[in-house]
Design an enzyme around this catalytic site. Structure first.
Site, mmCIF file in Angstrom:
data_model
loop_
_atom_site.group_PDB
_atom_site.id
_atom_site.type_symbol
_atom_site.label_atom_id
_atom_site.label_comp_id
_atom_site.label_asym_id
_atom_site.label_seq_id
_atom_site.Cartn_x
_atom_site.Cartn_y
_atom_site.Cartn_z
ATOM 1 N N GLY A 1 -4.328 -1.965 2.153
ATOM 2 C CA GLY A 1 -5.379 -1.775 2.981
ATOM 3 C C GLY A 1 -3.926 -1.484 3.866
ATOM 4 O O GLY A 1 -3.345 -1.991 5.034
ATOM 5 N N HIS A 2 -4.461 -0.255 3.976
ATOM 6 C CA HIS A 2 -3.007 0.575 5.138
ATOM 7 C C HIS A 2 -4.564 1.140 6.165
ATOM 8 O O HIS A 2 -5.441 1.627 5.766
ATOM 9 C CB HIS A 2 -2.910 2.004 4.523
ATOM 10 C CG HIS A 2 -2.266 1.446 3.120
ATOM 11 N ND1 HIS A 2 -1.481 2.364 2.823
ATOM 12 C CD2 HIS A 2 -1.225 0.340 3.430
ATOM 13 C CE1 HIS A 2 -0.688 1.286 1.992
ATOM 14 N NE2 HIS A 2 -0.246 0.401 1.748
ATOM 15 N N ASP B 1 1.108 -5.530 4.963
ATOM 16 C CA ASP B 1 1.008 -5.071 6.176
ATOM 17 C C ASP B 1 1.702 -4.795 7.196
ATOM 18 O O ASP B 1 1.224 -5.703 8.226
ATOM 19 C CB ASP B 1 0.104 -6.407 6.854
ATOM 20 C CG ASP B 1 -1.347 -6.962 5.011
ATOM 21 O OD1 ASP B 1 -1.675 -5.673 4.801
ATOM 22 O OD2 ASP B 1 -1.136 -7.730 5.202
#
Ligand code: GDP
Ligand code: IMO
Ligand code: MG
Length: 424
Positions: free
Chosen positions: A44-45, A17
């Site tokens: 999760g980009h 992250d």
């Protein structure tokens, strides 16, 4: 300004992250192909487009750019329903994926029972659970290593695929007890989406090499972060693949000798989701300030991220492991408003200063960070477009980090948007 080499990669230098998605989105225009190499839907980009937030879990973050080719490499483990959801969302946004999105025939399939087993393993570990994303990542990679995994290419013969699926499920039920699982539902679903998936399957190793020979540029999007790497991270509180440079090569089939531009992403402070050691963690008001101001809630699970000061020991370690050639420092704007800022410059264990990263998570849990303290800055930096626009104290902070980490900082993030970036 950005260094563009035929094969470039973006790698997280902390616990994930760091802001990889944003830089991939920015750099995509300079590349022909964007590829994922490792991890799965644990990633999760986040990118912002016209003020709208889009989060990529499996599809490379370059997909919003028309005409660019996106590839899921052989090293990725793919949960098909999650990928189909992402495809649908992109289509709703008017993105055409036809002939520009491919998956390696060697990429492994994450099945529903992998997710169930992920949860079961976490339960069995009790107080020592990893705090996984429960996306089935560990069990899918375990199948791969145990040589019982099922790969995308096998979907091309669905009858054989079904047989392998049932045999695999049976084996897992013997190992984990007779857990509940609706195989009929999953197989029916997979059969129903076959027509969408089969045209995407390719020998991507060969494809990428052929494209390179024709002069095309490739950007490889790292997932997770080097401190979560199965070999070099804070084992056992890690993910199940090589999130570092070695995974970039094994997960695409592009040899290390061709990967000459290794961009490291470093948050101006540190965050971590899930369990495990985190020496500079702040369990106080400053930690809460960073979490709220930085929106530090997981892009995949929504869990609050643990926050802490910048850790030079971590950055030097991951800089070395990856051979980072340049750094994108992200989220500097989040630190605005802090009276004083601290940087961890070393660790002390049992009163002795350490010269290298401790081997056990237990030791890392016990280390005492050695800090230097600097004055913070109060001026809003969201409109800064060049180094000179930054307040003196912010400049001093960046210079200090660069001096300590010994790798040039080439980009500085000042906000969530693609335009919020200073090029040094
Ligand atoms: P990734 O997994 O490395 O791609 O990072 P995530 O998307 O999970 O988390 C990074 C978060 O920080 C996202 O919400 C980004 O929109 C945001 N972000 C990235 N760079 C910056 C920055 O320079 N400033 C601020 N304020 N937010 C940023
Ligand atoms: P991106 O690509 C942050 C963490 C999980 C957990 C550990 C193992 O968005 O930076 P797993 O589900 O992989 O078995 O979980 O790794 N983790 C991440 N943390 N960002 C990620 O990805 C992560 N991928 C895995 O929280 O602690
Ligand atoms: Mg993320």
């Amino acid at each position: 300004m950005p260094t563009i080499k035929p094969v470039s990669t973006i790698i997280g230098m902390q616990w994930g992250d760091e802001g990889k998605g944003k830089l991939v989105d920015i750099l995509t225009e300079k590349f022909d192909i964007i590829a994922r190499a490792t991890g799965g839907a644990n990633a999760g980009h986040t990118i912002y487009r016209n003020g709208k937030k889009v989060i990529f879990h499996l599809i490379p973050s370059g997909m919003m750019h028309e005409g660019k080719i996106c590839v899921i490499g052989n090293g990725v483990v793919v949960h098909i329903p999650t990928m189909m959801e992402e495809i649908d969302e992109l289509k709703k946004l008017g993105i055409n994926l036809e002939n520009r999105f491919f998956i390696s025939d060697r990429a492994h399939v994450v099945l529903e029972y992998h997710k169930t087993i992920d949860g079961l393993q976490e339960e069995m570990k009790g107080g020592k659970s990893v705090g996984t994303t429960k996306r089935g990542i560990g069990p899918a990679y375990a199948d791969k290593i145990q040589r019982i995994g099922i790969r995308f290419g096998e979907l091309q013969n669905f009858e054989e695929f079904e047989k392998r699926y049932m045999a695999n499920l049976e084996m897992h039920k013997r190992m984990y007890g007779n857990f509940e699982h609706d195989e009929k539902k999953e197989l029916e679903y997979l059969k129903s989406v076959l027509t969408n998936i089969l045209p995407l399957i390719k020998n991507t190793e060969e494809y990428l090499h052929n494209e390179l020979k024709q002069g095309k540029n490739i950007l490889i999007e790292g997932a997770n972060g080097t401190m979560l790497d199965i070999d070099h991270g804070t084992y056992p509180f890690v993910t199940s693949s090589n999130a570092s440079i070695s995974g970039i090569s094994s997960g695409t089939g592009i040899p290390g000798s061709l990967i000459t531009n290794v961009i490291g992403i470093l948050k101006a402070y540190t965050t971590r989701v899930g369990s495990g050691p985190f020496p500079t963690e702040l369990k106080d008001e400053t930690g809460n300030y960073l979490r709220e101001k930085g929106g530090e809630y997981g892009s995949t699970t929504g869990r609050p991220r643990r926050c802490g000061w910048f850790d030079t020991f971590v950055a030097k370690w991951t800089g070395m492991i990856n051979g980072i050639t340049e750094i994108n420092l992200t989220k500097l704007d989040v630190m605005t408003g802090l009276e004083k800022v601290k940087i961890c410059i070393g660790y002390r264990l049992n009163g002795k200063e350490l010269s290298s990263m401790p081997f056990t998570a237990e030791d890392l849990e016990k280390v005492e960070p050695i800090y230097i303290e600097m004055d913070g800055w109060k001026e809003d930096i969201s409109q800064a477009k060049k180094m000179e626009d930054l307040p003196e104290n912010a400049k001093k902070y960046i210079k200090k980090l660069e001096e300590l980490v010994e790798i040039p900082i080439k980009y500085i993030g000042t906000g969530v948007g693609a335009e919020d970036m200073i090029y040094c």
